[in-house]
Design a protein around this motif. Structure first.
Motif, PDB file in Angstrom:
ATOM      1  N   LEU A 238      45.602 161.890 -43.551  1.00 29.57           N
ATOM      2  CA  LEU A 238      46.735 162.780 -43.790  1.00 29.57           C
ATOM      3  C   LEU A 238      46.418 164.140 -43.193  1.00 29.57           C
ATOM      4  O   LEU A 238      45.434 164.770 -43.568  1.00 29.57           O
ATOM      5  CB  LEU A 238      47.006 162.924 -45.292  1.00 29.57           C
ATOM      6  CG  LEU A 238      47.330 161.647 -46.037  1.00 29.57           C
ATOM      7  CD1 LEU A 238      47.446 161.915 -47.537  1.00 29.57           C
ATOM      8  CD2 LEU A 238      48.611 161.027 -45.507  1.00 29.57           C
ATOM      9  N   ASP A 239      47.290 164.587 -42.259  1.00 22.89           N
ATOM     10  CA  ASP A 239      47.039 165.895 -41.659  1.00 22.89           C
ATOM     11  C   ASP A 239      47.463 167.004 -42.617  1.00 22.89           C
ATOM     12  O   ASP A 239      47.896 166.731 -43.742  1.00 22.89           O
ATOM     13  CB  ASP A 239      47.711 166.006 -40.286  1.00 22.89           C
ATOM     14  CG  ASP A 239      49.223 166.106 -40.330  1.00 22.89           C
ATOM     15  OD1 ASP A 239      49.816 166.292 -41.423  1.00 22.89           O
ATOM     16  OD2 ASP A 239      49.842 165.998 -39.248  1.00 22.89           O
TER      17      ASP A 239
ATOM     18  N   GLU B 295      49.964 168.770 -42.829  1.00 20.36           N
ATOM     19  CA  GLU B 295      51.371 168.714 -43.252  1.00 20.36           C
ATOM     20  C   GLU B 295      51.688 167.409 -43.970  1.00 20.36           C
ATOM     21  O   GLU B 295      52.836 167.073 -44.181  1.00 20.36           O
ATOM     22  CB  GLU B 295      52.273 168.875 -42.023  1.00 20.36           C
ATOM     23  CG  GLU B 295      52.169 170.237 -41.382  1.00 20.36           C
ATOM     24  CD  GLU B 295      53.008 170.371 -40.123  1.00 20.36           C
ATOM     25  OE1 GLU B 295      53.168 169.363 -39.389  1.00 20.36           O
ATOM     26  OE2 GLU B 295      53.502 171.485 -39.876  1.00 20.36           O
ATOM     27  N   ASN B 296      50.649 166.658 -44.343  1.00 18.86           N
ATOM     28  CA  ASN B 296      50.751 165.365 -45.018  1.00 18.86           C
ATOM     29  C   ASN B 296      51.432 164.289 -44.184  1.00 18.86           C
ATOM     30  O   ASN B 296      52.013 163.354 -44.729  1.00 18.86           O
ATOM     31  CB  ASN B 296      51.423 165.494 -46.390  1.00 18.86           C
ATOM     32  CG  ASN B 296      50.476 166.087 -47.409  1.00 18.86           C
ATOM     33  OD1 ASN B 296      49.281 165.790 -47.394  1.00 18.86           O
ATOM     34  ND2 ASN B 296      50.984 166.929 -48.270  1.00 18.86           N
ATOM     35  N   ASN B 297      51.359 164.414 -42.866  1.00 17.85           N
ATOM     36  CA  ASN B 297      51.808 163.337 -41.988  1.00 17.85           C
ATOM     37  C   ASN B 297      50.764 162.233 -42.025  1.00 17.85           C
ATOM     38  O   ASN B 297      49.565 162.507 -41.984  1.00 17.85           O
ATOM     39  CB  ASN B 297      51.979 163.835 -40.548  1.00 17.85           C
ATOM     40  CG  ASN B 297      53.082 164.858 -40.431  1.00 17.85           C
ATOM     41  OD1 ASN B 297      54.187 164.652 -40.891  1.00 17.85           O
ATOM     42  ND2 ASN B 297      52.764 165.985 -39.810  1.00 17.85           N
ATOM     43  N   VAL B 298      51.222 160.999 -42.104  1.00 16.48           N
ATOM     44  CA  VAL B 298      50.332 159.844 -42.147  1.00 16.48           C
ATOM     45  C   VAL B 298      49.999 159.419 -40.719  1.00 16.48           C
ATOM     46  O   VAL B 298      50.891 159.187 -39.905  1.00 16.48           O
ATOM     47  CB  VAL B 298      51.003 158.676 -42.902  1.00 16.48           C
ATOM     48  CG1 VAL B 298      50.154 157.415 -42.818  1.00 16.48           C
ATOM     49  CG2 VAL B 298      51.276 159.063 -44.349  1.00 16.48           C
ATOM     50  N   VAL B 299      48.687 159.334 -40.411  1.00 15.09           N
ATOM     51  CA  VAL B 299      48.236 158.917 -39.090  1.00 15.09           C
ATOM     52  C   VAL B 299      47.234 157.774 -39.287  1.00 15.09           C
ATOM     53  O   VAL B 299      46.172 157.980 -39.880  1.00 15.09           O
ATOM     54  CB  VAL B 299      47.561 160.076 -38.332  1.00 15.09           C
ATOM     55  CG1 VAL B 299      47.164 159.645 -36.928  1.00 15.09           C
ATOM     56  CG2 VAL B 299      48.462 161.311 -38.289  1.00 15.09           C
TER      57      VAL B 299
ATOM     58  N   ASP C  98      47.323 154.502 -34.645  1.00  9.65           N
ATOM     59  CA  ASP C  98      48.142 155.588 -34.081  1.00  9.65           C
ATOM     60  C   ASP C  98      47.274 156.658 -33.424  1.00  9.65           C
ATOM     61  O   ASP C  98      47.638 157.210 -32.379  1.00  9.65           O
ATOM     62  CB  ASP C  98      48.989 156.256 -35.174  1.00  9.65           C
ATOM     63  CG  ASP C  98      50.028 155.340 -35.767  1.00  9.65           C
ATOM     64  OD1 ASP C  98      50.409 154.341 -35.130  1.00  9.65           O
ATOM     65  OD2 ASP C  98      50.467 155.622 -36.915  1.00  9.65           O
TER      66      ASP C  98
ATOM     67  N   ASP D 249      41.964 169.143 -41.354  1.00 13.76           N
ATOM     68  CA  ASP D 249      42.702 169.246 -40.100  1.00 13.76           C
ATOM     69  C   ASP D 249      42.420 170.628 -39.523  1.00 13.76           C
ATOM     70  O   ASP D 249      42.294 171.598 -40.257  1.00 13.76           O
ATOM     71  CB  ASP D 249      44.200 169.086 -40.380  1.00 13.76           C
ATOM     72  CG  ASP D 249      45.039 168.914 -39.127  1.00 13.76           C
ATOM     73  OD1 ASP D 249      44.506 169.043 -38.017  1.00 13.76           O
ATOM     74  OD2 ASP D 249      46.243 168.650 -39.274  1.00 13.76           O
TER      75      ASP D 249
END
Length: 166
Positions: free
Chosen positions: A133-134, A136-140, A144, A83
């Motif tokens: 996973l970005d 910050e471990n956000n799932v995209v 999306d 990222d």
């Protein structure tokens, strides 16, 4: 939102914004800065970086192998790809967008987004649920990512309009 809505939005943005961007004076694009200390040239450069990074993610998410399962137990691919969000300003500085030729920047932004339209039209819909996973471990998911692409464009174009209005 579906792919065709995203594609329409990108075309609409390009149709509206390219002539405006090309009409701006050197003074306007280089001396007006937002609260992140970015000029209009830097913001357009950042949008090119965004297109470039999203392009890579969207392509790679289509061929990543299923290595995990989603909440419904379906197999999904998880992309391990860096990222750059935390390094946006570094990317802008290293590429020296402030001193790039304006017409080159606007053209690159336009043509990269035309390619993004082609990519989105061609996407393998069976990969929609593959995820990235970005930092910050956000799932995209791929879905999306496609549906959210124009939101980022609009955010920074609104900042450009604010700077133009000063």
């Amino acid at each position: 939102m579906c792919n065709s809505e995203t594609i329409y939005e990108i075309y609409d943005i390009l149709h509206r914004e390219e002539p405006l961007l090309r009409s701006l004076s050197e003074e306007v694009i280089t001396t007006r800065f937002n609260n992140q200390n970015r000029s209009i040239k830097m913001l357009v450069g950042h949008l090119i970086d965004s297109a470039s990074n999203n392009h890579q993610r969207m392509v790679r998410l289509q061929y990543v192998k299923a290595t995990d399962t989603d909440m419904n137990g379906q197999a999904v691919g998880v992309l391990d790809f860096p990222d750059y969000t935390q390094d946006n300003d570094l990317w802008i500085r290293l590429q020296d967008y402030q001193h790039e030729d304006w017409n080159t920047l606007v053209s690159l932004w336009k043509f990269y987004n035309l390619h993004m339209i082609h990519l989105i039209e061609s996407v393998d819909t069976s990969a929609y649920d593959n995820i990235w996973l970005d930092f910050e471990n956000n799932v995209v998911s791929l879905r999306d990512m496609i549906e959210g692409y124009t939101g980022h464009l609009k955010l920074h174009l609104a900042q450009i309009h604010e700077l133009i209005g000063r």
